[in-house]
Design an enzyme around this catalytic site. Structure first.
Site, PDB file in Angstrom:
ATOM      1  N   GLU A  48       0.820  -1.215   0.000  1.00 53.05           N
ATOM      2  CA  GLU A  48       0.000   0.000   0.000  1.00 53.05           C
ATOM      3  C   GLU A  48       0.852   1.262   0.000  1.00 53.05           C
ATOM      4  OE1 GLU A  48      -2.978   0.231  -0.685  1.00 53.05           O
ATOM      5  OE2 GLU A  48      -3.694  -1.803  -0.440  1.00 53.05           O
ATOM      6  N   TYR A  60      -6.483   6.899   3.474  1.00 57.50           N
ATOM      7  CA  TYR A  60      -6.643   5.758   2.572  1.00 57.50           C
ATOM      8  C   TYR A  60      -5.903   4.522   3.081  1.00 57.50           C
ATOM      9  CZ  TYR A  60      -5.533   2.337  -0.824  1.00 57.50           C
ATOM     10  OH  TYR A  60      -5.343   1.125  -1.406  1.00 57.50           O
ATOM     11  N   ASP A  92      -9.938   5.417  -2.454  1.00 56.05           N
ATOM     12  CA  ASP A  92      -8.757   5.869  -3.187  1.00 56.05           C
ATOM     13  C   ASP A  92      -9.232   6.545  -4.481  1.00 56.05           C
ATOM     14  OD1 ASP A  92      -9.589   3.728  -4.756  1.00 56.05           O
ATOM     15  OD2 ASP A  92      -7.547   3.328  -5.406  1.00 56.05           O
ATOM     16  N   CYS A 143     -13.982   0.539 -14.973  1.00 56.84           N
ATOM     17  CA  CYS A 143     -14.391   1.935 -14.820  1.00 56.84           C
ATOM     18  C   CYS A 143     -13.175   2.839 -14.940  1.00 56.84           C
ATOM     19  CB  CYS A 143     -15.089   2.127 -13.475  1.00 56.84           C
ATOM     20  SG  CYS A 143     -16.038   3.660 -13.340  1.00 56.84           S
ATOM     21  N   CYS A 157     -18.594   0.284 -19.732  1.00 64.70           N
ATOM     22  CA  CYS A 157     -19.871   0.193 -19.023  1.00 64.70           C
ATOM     23  C   CYS A 157     -20.675  -1.042 -19.436  1.00 64.70           C
ATOM     24  CB  CYS A 157     -20.691   1.461 -19.244  1.00 64.70           C
ATOM     25  SG  CYS A 157     -19.872   2.972 -18.652  1.00 64.70           S
ATOM     26  N   CYS A 208     -19.843  -3.856 -17.119  1.00 70.16           N
ATOM     27  CA  CYS A 208     -19.662  -3.519 -15.703  1.00 70.16           C
ATOM     28  C   CYS A 208     -20.674  -4.266 -14.828  1.00 70.16           C
ATOM     29  CB  CYS A 208     -19.826  -2.013 -15.492  1.00 70.16           C
ATOM     30  SG  CYS A 208     -19.687  -1.537 -13.751  1.00 70.16           S
ATOM     31  N   CYS A 246     -25.695   2.409 -11.666  1.00 72.20           N
ATOM     32  CA  CYS A 246     -24.859   3.545 -12.080  1.00 72.20           C
ATOM     33  C   CYS A 246     -25.663   4.582 -12.859  1.00 72.20           C
ATOM     34  CB  CYS A 246     -23.684   3.056 -12.921  1.00 72.20           C
ATOM     35  SG  CYS A 246     -22.531   4.384 -13.375  1.00 72.20           S
TER      36      CYS A 246
END
Length: 345
Positions: A42, A122, A140, A192, A199, A202, A208
């Site tokens: 991370e 985060y 994030d 995305c 899309c 997705c 959405c």
DNA sequence: CAGCCGTGGAT
DNA sequence: TATCCAAGGCT
């Protein structure tokens, strides 16, 4: 009209993740991941691409398999190992963090992780969720983009942290918070995406608002970008037999803090007398100039170079092996200077 | 809080 | 070439 993001969307995303999630070196197949590997990944992944991180992660975990091993590392060895990855404050914080945690293990909650140097909103939530299974929203850049599209957020997501976080909480499943966090990030990274969102495939397009009216590319709203500065300077590459090159260590904080560099001028206006910044008197050859792009400034350095018959003491500098890993800017300067000294046929 | 802090790859 | 941007944090 689409359904607002909810837990059903979160569970649909988890199902997608089980089939299409990326396989990455710091991920485990099942159960909780090793906190050390999660934390290290991370930190490395902050503002840094997965592709850039992977080789560094492999080298670090091979050399320092545990946080205790990392805590025992020399500062210079750590900085050298980090050279090229950028944002060098991360490396200094990494070591400070390791020395704090060594022997007693990582804090196990987001709030306590947040107290560690280099661990912000985060990273603390990501480590808590992925390594310790804490049910916390993880936000994030990927998540900001996904949520901006899900709810057609009319402002830049950085200015609406609470709204974004609430949307993520609404989706958060009861189980597997770590997988859910990684699923959101994988969705952002592979479906995305910023410029060509897919899309049509997705897994949460039913929730959405942007997908519903084909406006995904209008989100997230962006902050106005700020103007960049242009800096100039001079660098001197001094070589000696045995593959030695003269360098100095930059101040511990600030730009390229603690990293090696070739001696030269400060950066700003074009120096009127370049040789006033030379580390010693020598017969200098012009080696041209190099350009380097920082986040907030463009830098052009004129490079001069000289060959000495043997290494000699120079105030504020030391002699290093020319192959020593250094920041990319310094590598450009050294390469340019040394190429001029030993021209290719 | 807006500016500072690296780098390399994609478009 | 120019621009964007990638699992942010610190001050």
């Amino acid at each position: 009209m689409t359904t607002a993001p909810n837990q059903s969307a979160g569970m649909a995303l988890l199902e997608w993740y089980d089939r299409h999630g990326r396989s990455l070196p710091w991920r485990t197949r099942q159960g909780e991941a090793e906190p050390y590997r999660v934390w290290l990944s991370e930190i490395m992944l902050q503002q840094t691409t997965v592709a850039a991180v992977i080789p560094y992660f492999e080298r670090f975990t091979a050399r320092w398999p545990t946080v205790e091993a990392l805590a025992a590392a020399e500062d210079d060895d750590l900085m050298t190992a980090w050279a090229g990855l950028g944002y060098y404050a991360r490396a200094r914080n990494l070591l400070a963090c390791a020395r704090t945690v060594a022997g007693q293990g990582f804090p196990r909650t987001a709030d306590s992780l947040r107290q560690l140097p280099g661990v912000g909103a985060y990273t603390s939530s990501a480590v808590a969720a992925i390594a310790f299974g804490e049910r916390v929203p993880v936000v994030d850049g990927n998540v900001e983009r996904v949520v901006s599209r899900l709810i057609k957020l009319g402002v830049p997501p950085k200015t609406a942290v609470a709204t974004v976080t609430e949307a993520v909480e609404a989706m958060l499943p009861d189980e597997r918070p770590g997988d859910f966090a990684q699923a959101m990030m994988d969705l952002g990274a592979t479906i995305c995406t910023p410029k060509s969102p897919a899309c049509g495939i997705c897994p949460i397009r039913g929730w959405c608002a942007a997908a519903a009216d084909g406006s995904a590319l209008d989100y997230p709203k962006k902050l106005p970008k700020r103007a960049k500065k242009t800096w100039h300077g001079v660098s001197f590459v001094v070589a000696a037999p045995g593959g030695r090159v003269l360098m100095r260590k930059r101040p511990p904080k600030g730009l390229l803090g603690g990293m090696l560099e070739a001696p030269g001028s400060a950066w700003g206006e074009i120096p009127d007398n370049p040789f006033a910044h030379a580390p010693l008197a020598a017969r200098w050859s012009e080696a041209g100039s190099i350009n380097h792009v920082f986040t907030h400034a463009d830098l052009t350095l004129s490079v001069f170079t000289a060959q000495l018959p043997r290494p000699m003491p120079v105030k504020g500098c030391e002699w290093y092996c020319a192959q020593t890993p250094v920041a990319t800017l310094t590598r450009k300067v050294l390469t340019r200077g040394l190429a001029t000294l030993t021209p290719e046929p």
